[in-house]
Design an enzyme around this catalytic site. Structure first.
Site, PDB file in Angstrom:
ATOM      1  N   ARG A  83      -7.106  -9.901 -21.943  1.00 11.84           N
ATOM      2  CA  ARG A  83      -8.162 -10.420 -21.057  1.00 11.84           C
ATOM      3  C   ARG A  83      -9.420  -9.564 -21.168  1.00 11.84           C
ATOM      4  O   ARG A  83     -10.538 -10.095 -21.135  1.00 11.84           O
ATOM      5  CB  ARG A  83      -7.653 -10.498 -19.619  1.00 11.84           C
ATOM      6  N   LYS A 185     -13.720 -11.072 -16.488  1.00 12.07           N
ATOM      7  CA  LYS A 185     -13.671 -10.082 -15.403  1.00 12.07           C
ATOM      8  C   LYS A 185     -14.901  -9.179 -15.529  1.00 12.07           C
ATOM      9  O   LYS A 185     -14.804  -8.011 -15.916  1.00 12.07           O
ATOM     10  CB  LYS A 185     -12.358  -9.298 -15.491  1.00 12.07           C
ATOM     11  N   GLU A 221     -10.725 -19.586  -6.003  1.00 12.90           N
ATOM     12  CA  GLU A 221     -10.223 -18.220  -5.895  1.00 12.90           C
ATOM     13  C   GLU A 221     -10.113 -17.808  -4.435  1.00 12.90           C
ATOM     14  O   GLU A 221     -10.850 -18.312  -3.576  1.00 12.90           O
ATOM     15  CB  GLU A 221     -11.208 -17.244  -6.557  1.00 12.90           C
TER      16      GLU A 221
HETATM   17  N1  PLP Z   1      -9.111 -13.384  -9.386  1.00 12.22           N
HETATM   18  C1  PLP Z   1     -10.050 -12.405  -9.353  1.00 12.22           C
HETATM   19  C2  PLP Z   1     -11.461 -12.776  -9.083  1.00 12.22           C
HETATM   20  C3  PLP Z   1      -9.664 -11.064  -9.538  1.00 12.22           C
HETATM   21  O1  PLP Z   1     -10.557 -10.079  -9.468  1.00 12.22           O
HETATM   22  C4  PLP Z   1      -8.303 -10.763  -9.791  1.00 12.22           C
HETATM   23  C5  PLP Z   1      -7.868  -9.387 -10.029  1.00 12.22           C
HETATM   24  O2  PLP Z   1      -7.724  -8.956 -11.139  1.00 12.22           O
HETATM   25  C6  PLP Z   1      -7.384 -11.820  -9.829  1.00 12.22           C
HETATM   26  C7  PLP Z   1      -7.828 -13.102  -9.629  1.00 12.22           C
HETATM   27  C8  PLP Z   1      -5.934 -11.559 -10.106  1.00 12.22           C
HETATM   28  O3  PLP Z   1      -5.702 -11.283 -11.462  1.00 12.22           O
HETATM   29  P1  PLP Z   1      -4.479 -10.396 -11.899  1.00 12.22           P
HETATM   30  O4  PLP Z   1      -3.259 -11.047 -11.384  1.00 12.22           O
HETATM   31  O5  PLP Z   1      -4.524 -10.425 -13.386  1.00 12.22           O
HETATM   32  O6  PLP Z   1      -4.701  -9.043 -11.345  1.00 12.22           O
HETATM   33  C1  COI Z   2      -7.217  -6.417  -9.281  1.00 12.47           C
HETATM   34  O1  COI Z   2      -6.386  -7.050  -8.644  1.00 12.47           O
HETATM   35  O2  COI Z   2      -6.902  -5.615 -10.181  1.00 12.47           O
HETATM   36  C2  COI Z   2      -8.630  -6.571  -9.020  1.00 12.47           C
HETATM   37  O3  COI Z   2      -9.386  -6.304  -9.901  1.00 12.47           O
HETATM   38  C3  COI Z   2      -9.048  -7.045  -7.702  1.00 12.47           C
HETATM   39  C4  COI Z   2     -10.170  -6.259  -7.078  1.00 12.47           C
HETATM   40  C5  COI Z   2      -9.768  -4.904  -6.624  1.00 12.47           C
HETATM   41  C6  COI Z   2     -11.423  -6.276  -7.858  1.00 12.47           C
END
Ligand code: PLP
Ligand code: COI
Length: 341
Positions: A83, A185, A221
């Site tokens: 990612r 991200k 989201e």
């Molecule tokens: N959506 C957003 C906007 C986020 O910042 C995050 C955090 O990383 C997620 C979803 C969840 O992603 P992940 O499960 O890969 O941490």
């Molecule tokens: C994560 O879940 O790793 C995120 O990036 C969420 C937030 C702290 C930005």
């Protein structure tokens, strides 16, 4: 273990603590250097860096978990590496080889081993990898140089209460545009979320929920986490959209829902005016883990799912399965766990 750090692990929140060492690698003239661990937690970059002026940067988030026998393990770091590279491509930054990304994560965890919370405290060591555009540059163009870093912070729950249900409100503002950078991200998405987040919190909500930016009719989201709902007929439903960040936790839950809980999984539109199709709902992500959604406020009315105080049975089972795998109590699907040696 944990001889030299005195931390009340059970009281940790999601906040910054300086740990001993962090990893840094610089990109110049077409290549990353070897990379190294450094003590200094401050960075010195050109005042004209693209990261500062044009938001040319991205980041990741993953955790190191202490298992019952004291080992340390990472959950799907290869997916974070992939990612990160998709984010890098979207904002024209050089990609980081997956093996180098994972090796850097390992180095940072090992160097800060004393900060990996003991098993049973529920706390973890959060890793924050990032890439930023640096070097002297003025026009809107990619930076001449880049910096990759990873630091580590021991953390507790992102939302107060951890597995206790919290309420969310629907945001009027968007975090991303229909063909923008929502699936990457990148920091700009988070800058755009600060004000709606602040307004939601002031009104007593844990955070806000973003609707699809084109029509404002479908859930995208939940703050910095993905959304899922459980239907009356045992379906795990989660939105699909090009402006959602593809959550590694969410895709892991989709697999576990189907293969461990025997649920039908659907990735499809979740209309905000059809919330009563769900008997349970949750937010999922690395920081949020699974946070049960008590209710969602929309047009002045609070729609409550299972309960504002109690976790629904399917959400609880999903949580126990996911967290059991992450902490090494339950056997993981092939390739999900990377032991830190
Ligand atoms: N959506 C957003 C906007 C986020 O910042 C995050 C955090 O990383 C997620 C979803 C969840 O992603 P992940 O499960 O890969 O941490
Ligand atoms: C994560 O879940 O790793 C995120 O990036 C969420 C937030 C702290 C930005």
């Amino acid at each position: 273990m944990s001889k030299k750090v005195s931390i009340d692990w059970a009281k940790l929140s999601f906040a910054y603590t300086k740990t001993d060492l962090r990893y840094v690698s610089m990109w110049k003239d077409g290549a990353w250097d070897q990379g190294k661990l450094v003590e200094d937690n401050m960075i010195s970059i050109s005042e004209a860096s693209t990261a500062i002026h044009y938001g040319q940067q991205c980041f990741e988030g993953l955790k190191a978990y202490r298992t019952p026998n004291g080992d340390i393990q990472l959950f799907r770091p290869d997916e974070n590496a992939k990612r990160l590279n998709r984010s890098c491509r979207r904002v024209m930054m050089p990609e980081m080889p997956i093996e180098k990304f994972i090796d850097a994560c390992m180095q940072v965890v090992k160097a800060n081993e004393d900060y990996v919370p003991p098993y049973g405290t529920g706390a973890t060591l959060y890793l924050r990898p990032y890439v930023i555009g640096v070097g002297h540059n003025l026009g809107v163009r990619p930076a001449p140089e880049f910096m990759f870093g990873i630091f580590a912070v021991p953390v507790g729950p992102y939302f107060k209460g951890g597995m206790a249900p919290v309420n969310f409100t629907i945001a009027d503002m968007d975090r991303a545009a229909p063909y923008g950078t929502g699936a990457a991200k990148v920091g700009g998405n988070y800058a755009g979320s600060l004000l709606p987040h602040e307004e939601a919190v002031k009104r007593g909500f844990a955070d806000c929920i973003y609707l699809d930016p084109a029509t404002h009719t479908k859930i995208e989201e939940v703050g910095a986490a993905n959304f899922f709902g459980i239907t009356k007929d045992h379906k795990f439903v989660t939105p699909v959209s090009p402006s959602i960040l593809p959550s590694i936790t969410k895709y892991s839950l989709m697999y576990l829902a189907e293969n461990h809980l025997n649920l039908t999984v659907e990735e499809r539109a979740c209309h905000v005016d059809a919330l009563d199709e769900f008997v349970e709902a949750g937010a999922c992500g690395t920081a949020a883990v699974i946070t049960p959604i008590g209710g969602i406020e929309y047009k002045g009315k609070l729609h409550v799912f299972h309960s504002e105080t109690e976790v629904g049975p399917v959400t609880k089972k999903l949580y126990d399965t996911l967290v059991g795998i992450q902490f090494g109590e339950i056997e993981a699907p092939e390739g999900w766990i990377y032991k830190v040696k």
